[in-house]
Design an enzyme around this catalytic site. Structure first.
Site, short mmCIF file in Angstrom:
data_model
loop_
_atom_site.label_atom_id
_atom_site.label_comp_id
_atom_site.label_asym_id
_atom_site.label_seq_id
_atom_site.Cartn_x
_atom_site.Cartn_y
_atom_site.Cartn_z
N ASP A 194 7.95 1.55 -2.51
CA ASP A 194 7.64 1.82 -3.92
C ASP A 194 8.93 1.67 -4.73
O ASP A 194 9.89 2.41 -4.53
CB ASP A 194 7.06 3.22 -4.07
CG ASP A 194 6.46 3.47 -5.44
OD1 ASP A 194 6.34 2.50 -6.22
OD2 ASP A 194 6.11 4.62 -5.73
N ASP A 223 4.75 -3.25 -8.09
CA ASP A 223 5.94 -2.54 -7.62
C ASP A 223 5.75 -1.74 -6.35
O ASP A 223 6.63 -0.96 -5.99
CB ASP A 223 6.46 -1.62 -8.72
CG ASP A 223 5.46 -0.54 -9.11
OD1 ASP A 223 4.27 -0.67 -8.79
OD2 ASP A 223 5.89 0.45 -9.75
N GLU A 224 4.65 -1.90 -5.64
CA GLU A 224 4.49 -1.15 -4.40
C GLU A 224 3.59 -1.90 -3.43
O GLU A 224 2.74 -2.70 -3.82
CB GLU A 224 3.94 0.25 -4.65
CG GLU A 224 2.57 0.29 -5.29
CD GLU A 224 2.03 1.70 -5.42
OE1 GLU A 224 2.24 2.52 -4.50
OE2 GLU A 224 1.37 1.98 -6.44
#
Length: 404
Positions: free
Chosen positions: A22, A117-118
């Site tokens: 993350d 983003d993860e």
């Protein structure tokens, strides 16, 4: 939490080893990286200094003042009047996300992106090549720092659920490993709100039952939870016991193109939801045009505060990548196809399916007179954004409060 930091893992395990990676304040960190003058200052991505729009992301300096994503920009401005407001550059963020994905896939083909983003990574079969799962996690963090000049937090565990919690506990730049035999010791002290699906309403019910930690919930009989929460009761019970059998599902050729966002706080304000939908539709439309794809079915995804998730869809007159046509469909779904009285919304998504990759543009008797003009507007807007960034152009909702 020190007991759960990296140890010397055996190289092979009789169970899956999963990483949750993350990125830390992803949008804002990219802005700081690209403009070092922002370092040390509160940065808010989305909205404007004049108080219009909503916050898409905030760096940690801004979060100290209570600013978070999905907050109205006017409120963010009141909380942090000296913050720097920056218009989102979604295409740039997506480009960095693809670079992250390239790093992940050098360690394992089993990569399941959750958002820009993860992602989850199953590294069980990679340990013979790259070392123990914890070592792989550290290598990925180091590669992201060296190649992208960004930081990521990583959780390592035997299930998706535990890995995701672990990645969040030591942000930013966190790294936590939870061994298979220590899952309950890891989970038990954590607040019950850490469980997926436990929002404000559910939390108040637990509070009345004097259940404040995952450990206390784990000691509650399943029958009691089922009586109180129905099917969700078993969901809470299983997570409290560390049970999560979901595999990491790697990406395949897309059958749809979509974008979604999860809000830091559940949203009931219709105008803010409309602003977010405009942002999501624009992202999807640009991706369609970039890849010369059109879609025939528009889809809206909504997750409510009680974790109930529904989708609504409509078939368009013909495949399209025109922003205005997709926006009209999205607004129709948002304003007219949801239950009249529904809970606040925690996740909003928009996508298109029934994709046409032929690249052909077929005319029909039903083409609207202004369709060519809309296509030209999109073409010019895409060129402006590509050259000058998203800051250079901004689309208003363009629709009345009834979505028409």
């Amino acid at each position: 939490m020190a007991a759960f930091l990296h140890r010397n893992f055996p190289r092979f395990h009789p169970f899956r080893m999963i990483l949750h990676v993350d990125m830390d304040a992803f949008y804002a960190s990219i802005e700081e990286r690209d403009d070092p003058s922002l370092l040390g200052r509160p940065v808010i991505v989305g909205g404007s200094a004049e108080g219009r729009g909503v916050v898409a992301a905030a760096n940690y300096e801004a979060r100290k003042f209570g600013v978070h994503s999905a907050m109205a920009a006017a409120r963010a401005r009141r909380l942090c009047p000296h913050a720097v407001f920056i218009k989102p550059r979604i295409d740039d963020y997506a480009s960095v996300s693809r670079q992250m994905r390239d790093i992940f896939e050098q360690f394992t083909p089993l990569v399941e992106p959750l958002s820009l983003d993860e992602a989850f990574l199953d590294v069980t079969g990679s340990e013979s090549l790259w070392g123990a799962s914890a070592d792989i996690g550290r290598q990925i963090k180091q590669r992201i720092r060296a190649e992208l000049k960004l930081t990521a937090s990583v959780g390592v565990a035997t299930t998706k659920f535990v890995a995701k919690i672990a990645s969040a506990l030591k942000k930013p730049d966190g790294f936590i490993v939870v061994e298979s035999g220590e899952v309950q010791a890891f989970l038990d002290p954590l607040p019950v709100e850490r469980l997926w699906g436990v929002g404000k309403v559910t939390s108040r019910v637990f509070d009345r039952l004097n259940i404040h930690t995952i450990g206390q919930l784990r000691q509650t009989p399943l029958a009691t939870l089922s009586k109180l929460f129905g099917a969700s009761g078993e969901h809470y019970w299983r997570l409290a016991h560390g049970i999560d059998g979901r595999p990491v599902v790697p990406g395949r050729e897309a059958k749809s193109i979509s974008s979604e966002t999860t809000f830091a706080e559940d949203l009931a304000d219709k105008e803010i939801l409309r602003v977010w939908l405009v942002e999501l539709v624009e992202q999807v439309a640009r991706r369609l045009r970039r890849h010369e794809i059109k879609g025939r079915t528009a889809e809206l995804k909504v997750r409510f505060a009680d974790f109930q998730t529904i989708t609504r869809s409509m078939t368009l007159a013909k495949p399209t990548s025109i922003t205005q046509e997709l926006l009209e469909a999205g607004m129709e779904l948002l304003t007219k196809r949801l239950p009249v009285h529904h809970r606040p919304i925690r996740l909003l998504g928009f996508g298109v399916s029934k994709l046409d990759r032929s690249g052909k543009s077929q005319q029909s008797l039903f083409d609207r007179p202004d369709r060519d003009r809309q296509q030209e507007l999109d073409r010019v807007a895409d060129q402006i954004i590509e050259k000058f960034g998203k800051l250079a152009i901004r689309r208003g909702a363009g629709l009345d409060k009834n979505g028409e």
